[in-house]
Design a protein around this motif. Sequence first.
Motif, mmCIF file in Angstrom:
data_model
loop_
_atom_site.group_PDB
_atom_site.id
_atom_site.type_symbol
_atom_site.label_atom_id
_atom_site.label_comp_id
_atom_site.label_asym_id
_atom_site.label_seq_id
_atom_site.Cartn_x
_atom_site.Cartn_y
_atom_site.Cartn_z
ATOM 1 N N UNK A 1 0.826 -1.215 0.000
ATOM 2 C CA UNK A 1 0.000 0.000 0.000
ATOM 3 C C UNK A 1 0.858 1.261 0.000
ATOM 4 N N UNK A 2 2.115 1.136 -0.366
ATOM 5 C CA UNK A 2 3.004 2.295 -0.321
ATOM 6 C C UNK A 2 2.531 3.382 -1.277
ATOM 7 N N UNK A 3 2.596 4.613 -0.812
ATOM 8 C CA UNK A 3 2.290 5.760 -1.670
ATOM 9 C C UNK A 3 3.532 6.022 -2.516
ATOM 10 N N UNK A 4 3.537 5.444 -3.716
ATOM 11 C CA UNK A 4 4.734 5.494 -4.554
ATOM 12 C C UNK A 4 4.365 5.854 -5.985
ATOM 13 N N UNK A 5 3.947 7.101 -6.221
ATOM 14 C CA UNK A 5 3.540 7.506 -7.575
ATOM 15 C C UNK A 5 4.729 7.507 -8.536
ATOM 16 N N UNK A 6 4.411 7.359 -9.811
ATOM 17 C CA UNK A 6 5.454 7.313 -10.835
ATOM 18 C C UNK A 6 5.151 8.325 -11.926
ATOM 19 N N UNK A 7 6.202 8.863 -12.513
ATOM 20 C CA UNK A 7 6.049 9.819 -13.601
ATOM 21 C C UNK A 7 7.236 9.672 -14.529
ATOM 22 N N UNK A 8 7.008 9.997 -15.807
ATOM 23 C CA UNK A 8 8.085 9.913 -16.775
ATOM 24 C C UNK A 8 8.852 11.225 -16.827
ATOM 25 N N UNK A 9 10.104 11.186 -16.457
ATOM 26 C CA UNK A 9 10.962 12.359 -16.534
ATOM 27 C C UNK A 9 10.771 13.323 -15.377
ATOM 28 N N UNK B 1 4.377 16.082 -12.667
ATOM 29 C CA UNK B 1 3.656 15.866 -11.414
ATOM 30 C C UNK B 1 2.849 14.576 -11.526
ATOM 31 N N UNK B 2 3.258 13.506 -10.834
ATOM 32 C CA UNK B 2 2.554 12.229 -10.964
ATOM 33 C C UNK B 2 1.171 12.235 -10.321
ATOM 34 N N UNK B 3 0.896 13.245 -9.508
ATOM 35 C CA UNK B 3 -0.387 13.274 -8.791
ATOM 36 C C UNK B 3 -1.362 14.308 -9.359
ATOM 37 N N UNK C 1 -5.351 12.452 -3.059
ATOM 38 C CA UNK C 1 -4.213 12.966 -2.314
ATOM 39 C C UNK C 1 -4.465 13.036 -0.825
ATOM 40 N N UNK C 2 -5.702 13.336 -0.424
ATOM 41 C CA UNK C 2 -6.025 13.428 0.998
ATOM 42 C C UNK C 2 -6.038 12.057 1.665
ATOM 43 N N UNK C 3 -6.082 11.000 0.866
ATOM 44 C CA UNK C 3 -6.090 9.645 1.409
ATOM 45 C C UNK C 3 -4.661 9.119 1.549
ATOM 46 N N UNK C 4 -3.865 9.230 0.485
ATOM 47 C CA UNK C 4 -2.511 8.664 0.539
ATOM 48 C C UNK C 4 -1.530 9.590 1.251
ATOM 49 N N UNK C 5 -1.826 10.886 1.297
ATOM 50 C CA UNK C 5 -1.020 11.888 2.021
ATOM 51 C C UNK C 5 0.404 12.009 1.475
ATOM 52 N N UNK C 6 0.570 11.709 0.182
ATOM 53 C CA UNK C 6 1.896 11.833 -0.421
ATOM 54 C C UNK C 6 2.259 13.302 -0.522
ATOM 55 N N UNK C 7 3.437 13.645 -0.038
ATOM 56 C CA UNK C 7 3.894 15.032 -0.057
ATOM 57 C C UNK C 7 5.385 15.036 -0.371
ATOM 58 N N UNK C 8 5.754 15.478 -1.570
ATOM 59 C CA UNK C 8 7.171 15.465 -1.944
ATOM 60 C C UNK C 8 8.042 16.349 -1.060
ATOM 61 N N UNK C 9 7.420 17.207 -0.259
ATOM 62 C CA UNK C 9 8.182 18.053 0.644
ATOM 63 C C UNK C 9 8.575 17.356 1.930
ATOM 64 N N UNK C 10 8.033 16.155 2.154
ATOM 65 C CA UNK C 10 8.336 15.389 3.359
ATOM 66 C C UNK C 10 9.481 14.419 3.068
ATOM 67 N N UNK D 1 11.618 11.315 2.523
ATOM 68 C CA UNK D 1 11.198 9.941 2.226
ATOM 69 C C UNK D 1 10.106 9.862 1.190
ATOM 70 N N UNK D 2 9.452 10.985 0.887
ATOM 71 C CA UNK D 2 8.404 11.007 -0.138
ATOM 72 C C UNK D 2 9.016 11.472 -1.465
ATOM 73 N N UNK D 3 9.212 10.563 -2.359
ATOM 74 C CA UNK D 3 9.746 10.926 -3.668
ATOM 75 C C UNK D 3 9.084 10.064 -4.730
ATOM 76 N N UNK D 4 8.798 10.686 -5.852
ATOM 77 C CA UNK D 4 8.143 9.970 -6.943
ATOM 78 C C UNK D 4 9.158 9.107 -7.681
#
Length: 267
Positions: free
Chosen positions: A208-216, A220-222, A228-237, A239-242
């Motif tokens: 269930x890891x919040x691990x979005x993916x994007x090309x290049x 913005x993968x999200x 977003x309010x469910x997975x709480x992924x925040x690239x500013x935190x 350990x949170x990286x796409x």
Amino acid sequence: FLLLEVVRQSALAILWQLRAGSFQPVGVEVRFGAGQPFPPIRLELPDGTAALVGGKIDRVDGARAHGKECVRIVDYKTGGREFDFAGVLNGLTLQLPLYLRAAGEGGKLRAGLYYMPVYQPTISDAEEDLASAVIDAFRLKGLSLSEPAVLRLGETGLDGESSVLAGVRLGGEEAAGSVCSAREMESLLELAVNRAERTLEEMLAGGTAASPAARGRGKDPCRYCDYGSVCRFDPGVPGCSARRYGTIRQKEFFELLERGGAHELDE
């Protein structure tokens, strides 16, 4: 007004493309799955269990070549979209190959899989042939079977660059561009099923890891995600990286499959 114009332009483009060849729609918003017009896709898991996948295809076209039934699938995209080989390899863009896998069951020849843009094209006033420029803007983008007879089902008398299929050229009996052999097409579909099986296995294992993916970078993968309010992924935190994945050319993609096969690529 703009929405009506988008619908009008797109509808006219669809009519032109169908009149250009022999393919005709056999169904729109066609479902595949248990008890549906097309059978489900069966995903096999390592423990011997299986799952049946269903869905809905925007459009399925059919025609006949050498006495054999051919099918192609078309998925409408607002703004358009390119076929992403790297996305398939990474298990992220499996929609088209899985659709074609389902629609082609029963011995049908899988002729192609495409995105069709649905939008209001912007045409420069400097264009000498505005009609041709509009037609070009709506060309189907994806992958076609390289057999000349099949390509000419999409565009009768095709000789040169196709006005229907983006990136496809036919000179005499030699096809080039966004085309592949029947063997390569099947290897693509096999890979898509393999990637879907791997994703299902990870889900059932509790991933269930919040691990979005994007090309290049810079993507913005999200951007289009409503959760977003469910997975709480925040690239500013911390350990949170796409996850970022690059591109792979069509030739390199099929060479990779030829060397390893779909399942061996996981090792």
